[in-house]
Design an enzyme around this catalytic site. Structure first.
Site, PDB file in Angstrom:
ATOM      1  N   ASP A   1     -38.781 -45.518 -23.961  1.00 11.67           N
ATOM      2  CA  ASP A   1     -40.088 -46.193 -23.943  1.00 11.67           C
ATOM      3  C   ASP A   1     -40.447 -46.625 -22.527  1.00 11.67           C
ATOM      4  O   ASP A   1     -39.601 -47.176 -21.809  1.00 11.67           O
ATOM      5  CB  ASP A   1     -40.033 -47.480 -24.790  1.00 11.67           C
ATOM      6  CG  ASP A   1     -39.992 -47.195 -26.266  1.00 11.67           C
ATOM      7  OD1 ASP A   1     -39.898 -46.020 -26.663  1.00 11.67           O
ATOM      8  OD2 ASP A   1     -40.060 -48.173 -27.039  1.00 11.67           O
TER       9      ASP A   1
ATOM     10  N   ARG B   1     -42.483 -37.434 -28.127  1.00 11.91           N
ATOM     11  CA  ARG B   1     -41.828 -38.332 -27.189  1.00 11.91           C
ATOM     12  C   ARG B   1     -40.415 -37.821 -26.990  1.00 11.91           C
ATOM     13  O   ARG B   1     -39.689 -37.628 -27.951  1.00 11.91           O
ATOM     14  CB  ARG B   1     -41.821 -39.745 -27.765  1.00 11.91           C
ATOM     15  CG  ARG B   1     -43.139 -40.505 -27.642  1.00 11.91           C
ATOM     16  CD  ARG B   1     -43.328 -41.047 -26.214  1.00 11.91           C
ATOM     17  NE  ARG B   1     -42.109 -41.721 -25.766  1.00 11.91           N
ATOM     18  CZ  ARG B   1     -41.707 -42.906 -26.217  1.00 11.91           C
ATOM     19  NH1 ARG B   1     -42.451 -43.591 -27.050  1.00 11.91           N
ATOM     20  NH2 ARG B   1     -40.568 -43.435 -25.785  1.00 11.91           N
TER      21      ARG B   1
ATOM     22  N   LYS C   1     -48.689 -40.673 -34.965  1.00 14.51           N
ATOM     23  CA  LYS C   1     -47.427 -40.789 -34.229  1.00 14.51           C
ATOM     24  C   LYS C   1     -46.383 -41.164 -35.259  1.00 14.51           C
ATOM     25  O   LYS C   1     -46.489 -42.225 -35.895  1.00 14.51           O
ATOM     26  CB  LYS C   1     -47.555 -41.875 -33.160  1.00 14.51           C
ATOM     27  CG  LYS C   1     -46.226 -42.302 -32.513  1.00 14.51           C
ATOM     28  CD  LYS C   1     -46.494 -43.275 -31.368  1.00 14.51           C
ATOM     29  CE  LYS C   1     -45.242 -43.971 -30.852  1.00 14.51           C
ATOM     30  NZ  LYS C   1     -45.544 -44.930 -29.772  1.00 14.51           N
TER      31      LYS C   1
ATOM     32  N   ASP D   1     -50.582 -48.501 -33.097  1.00 13.56           N
ATOM     33  CA  ASP D   1     -49.132 -48.291 -33.094  1.00 13.56           C
ATOM     34  C   ASP D   1     -48.512 -49.147 -34.195  1.00 13.56           C
ATOM     35  O   ASP D   1     -49.139 -49.378 -35.246  1.00 13.56           O
ATOM     36  CB  ASP D   1     -48.552 -48.564 -31.687  1.00 13.56           C
ATOM     37  CG  ASP D   1     -47.269 -47.775 -31.430  1.00 13.56           C
ATOM     38  OD1 ASP D   1     -46.190 -48.256 -31.799  1.00 13.56           O
ATOM     39  OD2 ASP D   1     -47.356 -46.664 -30.866  1.00 13.56           O
ATOM     40  N   ASP D   2     -47.326 -49.633 -33.986  1.00 10.57           N
ATOM     41  CA  ASP D   2     -46.578 -50.360 -35.026  1.00 10.57           C
ATOM     42  C   ASP D   2     -47.286 -51.680 -35.401  1.00 10.57           C
ATOM     43  O   ASP D   2     -48.168 -52.149 -34.678  1.00 10.57           O
ATOM     44  CB  ASP D   2     -45.169 -50.656 -34.487  1.00 10.57           C
ATOM     45  CG  ASP D   2     -44.148 -50.850 -35.588  1.00 10.57           C
ATOM     46  OD1 ASP D   2     -44.541 -50.965 -36.762  1.00 10.57           O
ATOM     47  OD2 ASP D   2     -42.941 -50.895 -35.260  1.00 10.57           O
TER      48      ASP D   2
ATOM     49  N   SER E   1     -41.599 -38.281 -32.758  1.00  9.48           N
ATOM     50  CA  SER E   1     -40.648 -38.925 -31.847  1.00  9.48           C
ATOM     51  C   SER E   1     -39.237 -38.366 -31.985  1.00  9.48           C
ATOM     52  O   SER E   1     -38.288 -38.881 -31.384  1.00  9.48           O
ATOM     53  CB  SER E   1     -40.640 -40.438 -32.080  1.00  9.48           C
ATOM     54  OG  SER E   1     -41.904 -40.980 -31.797  1.00  9.48           O
TER      55      SER E   1
ATOM     56  N   ASP F   1     -42.696 -42.187 -35.756  1.00  9.26           N
ATOM     57  CA  ASP F   1     -41.531 -42.682 -35.030  1.00  9.26           C
ATOM     58  C   ASP F   1     -40.244 -42.362 -35.807  1.00  9.26           C
ATOM     59  O   ASP F   1     -40.303 -41.865 -36.943  1.00  9.26           O
ATOM     60  CB  ASP F   1     -41.705 -44.198 -34.819  1.00  9.26           C
ATOM     61  CG  ASP F   1     -41.068 -44.666 -33.525  1.00  9.26           C
ATOM     62  OD1 ASP F   1     -40.217 -43.944 -32.991  1.00  9.26           O
ATOM     63  OD2 ASP F   1     -41.421 -45.772 -33.055  1.00  9.26           O
TER      64      ASP F   1
HETATM   65  C1  GLA Z   1     -40.494 -47.329 -30.588  1.00 13.27           C
HETATM   66  C2  GLA Z   1     -41.445 -46.347 -29.901  1.00 13.27           C
HETATM   67  C3  GLA Z   1     -42.531 -47.103 -29.180  1.00 13.27           C
HETATM   68  C4  GLA Z   1     -43.293 -47.976 -30.165  1.00 13.27           C
HETATM   69  C5  GLA Z   1     -42.335 -48.909 -30.873  1.00 13.27           C
HETATM   70  C6  GLA Z   1     -43.003 -49.673 -31.986  1.00 13.27           C
HETATM   71  O1  GLA Z   1     -39.783 -48.088 -29.655  1.00 13.27           O
HETATM   72  O2  GLA Z   1     -40.761 -45.510 -29.018  1.00 13.27           O
HETATM   73  O3  GLA Z   1     -43.425 -46.200 -28.544  1.00 13.27           O
HETATM   74  O4  GLA Z   1     -43.970 -47.163 -31.083  1.00 13.27           O
HETATM   75  O5  GLA Z   1     -41.233 -48.200 -31.433  1.00 13.27           O
HETATM   76  O6  GLA Z   1     -42.151 -50.525 -32.658  1.00 13.27           O
END
Ligand code: GLA
Length: 407
Positions: A219, A215, A158, A82-83, A192, A160
């Site tokens: 979250d 998404r 993914k 992820d991030d 997202s 975002d």
């Molecule tokens: C957003 C996304 C999360 C995650 C964070 C990472 O909030 O919805 O799922 O990926 O960013 O910073």
């Protein structure tokens, strides 16, 4: 003559189906795997917390667990970054690269390692100017970034939507899909977009043309409140959401938090059951190196996974929401069968008995249905349409039933 008409009608219907969804052949059933975010967040402190920081070591260790502990065989085959994996800058040519201290061998080597274990690697980008964690965004580099991740051997993206205008997303996400297609590498695309566009204020038929999953909403956090908040939203908006889901394109209520700190045993079973009923992607965000046997058993329940991965790909719906705080959710599955989740939202301490007949759920096969309780593993027997079925649910608990037509 009528045969020709029927054949033409079927061909037309198939064409409609095909043209309404992204055609990269991926995610015919909801994707499954592991995703770092909910459990490991943006922990970049590899000096004081080397075991848990976002680093190649963490992903290699989780890949080992997925491959060696029986997860992969059940379908959990994506391992997703992820991030917070990037360097804070692009290189002189504008290319993204991973933080060199935490990913000293780079993402391509990590992808090779993951592939050598028979798994797939997912990564995270952000459509806007920055990721939510403040790392470089992709808005001016969509094609370059698509080529970069394809070159690394990435299997899922993914993307975002922090630091972006929602109005730009209607060209941005389709453009990214186009650039990824151009690379020739099939990359499962999780968008997202709806989560930033207000959840139901997007045209889901357009999304289904460009994204394999998306998404929709908030979250997930490590709490039962968060799980039920998401379940409620999916129920309240099911008339928009359920028709949008199907093979190749799924609503995503966010990660499974089973195995983390907050959910009780009953709540854990409930999240897993509800995600199966919702045809949700099953991405665990937990520590597979130390997960409890109870959580493992829930996440590895083959019968629940079978509901999740049903080939019809129809998202379940909340069909009863009673004043007694009992909900009934129903998912159509292949062979005129059903997954039925009885979800107890009561907290008054003792198991609650709830009685209904299959007629109440509008089941139609006159000879009745055979019912299995998927968590106890026990057959409940044959139920004619008017026979009373009584289920007993623990507080914050679920009973998940598989029902198939039988004589
Ligand atoms: C957003 C996304 C999360 C995650 C964070 C990472 O909030 O919805 O799922 O990926 O960013 O910073």
């Amino acid at each position: 003559m009528w045969k020709a008409v029927v054949t033409a009608a079927v061909a037309f219907a198939l064409l409609l189906c095909q043209s309404s969804s992204l055609d990269n052949g991926l995610a015919r059933t909801p994707p499954m795997g592991w995703l770092a975010w909910e459990r490991f967040r943006c922990n970049v402190d590899c000096v004081d917390d080397p075991y848990n920081c976002i680093s190649e070591r963490l992903f290699m260790q989780m890949a080992d667990r997925l491959a060696e502990d029986g997860w992969k065989e059940l379908g959990y085959n994506y391992i997703n970054i992820d991030d917070c994996w990037m360097s804070m800058d692009r290189d002189e040519q504008g290319n993204l690269y991973a933080n060199k201290t935490r990913f000293p061998n780079g993402i391509k080597k990590l992808a090779d390692y993951v592939h050598s274990k028979g798994l797939k690697l997912g990564i995270y980008l952000d459509f806007g100017t920055h990721t939510c964690g403040g790392y470089p965004g992709s808005i001016k580099y969509l094609q370059k970034d698509a080529e970069t991740i394809a070159g690394w051997g990435i299997d899922m993206l993914k993307m975002d939507g922090c630091y972006a205008n929602v109005s730009d997303m209607s060209w941005g996400y389709p453009d990214m899909e186009m650039y990824m297609n151009k690379t020739g590498r099939p990359i499962l695309f999780s968008c997202s977009w709806p989560a930033y566009a207000g959840g139901i204020k997007v045209d889901y038929s357009v999304l289904g043309k460009h994204c394999n999953a998306w998404r929709n909403y908030d979250d997930i956090q490590d709490s039962w409140d968060s799980v039920t908040h998401i379940i409620d939203w999916f129920g309240d908006n099911q008339d928009v959401l359920a028709p949008a889901a199907g093979p190749g394109h799924w609503n995503d209520p966010d990660m499974l938090i089973v195995g983390d700190y907050s959910l009780s045993y009953e709540e854990s079973k409930a999240q897993m059951a509800m995600w199966a009923i919702l045809a949700a992607p099953l991405f665990m965000s937990n520590d597979l190196r130390s997960i409890s046997p109870e959580a493992r058993t829930i996440l590895m329940n083959k019968e629940v996974i079978r509901i999740s991965q049903d080939s019809l790909g129809m998202q379940g719906r909340r069909v009863i929401k009673g004043d007694n705080k009992i909900e009934v959710w129903l998912r159509d599955i292949e062979y005129s069968s059903y997954g039925i989740a009885f979800l107890n939202r009561r907290t008054d301490g003792m198991p609650y008995n709830f009685t209904l007949t299959l007629q109440d759920l509008n089941f139609t096969y006159l000879k009745g249905y055979h019912l299995d309780d998927l968590y106890s593993g026990q057959p409940l027997g044959h139920f004619e349409l008017n026979r009373n079925l009584t289920v007993s649910m623990a507080p914050n608990g679920v009973v998940l039933i598989y029902a198939y037509p039988s004589e």
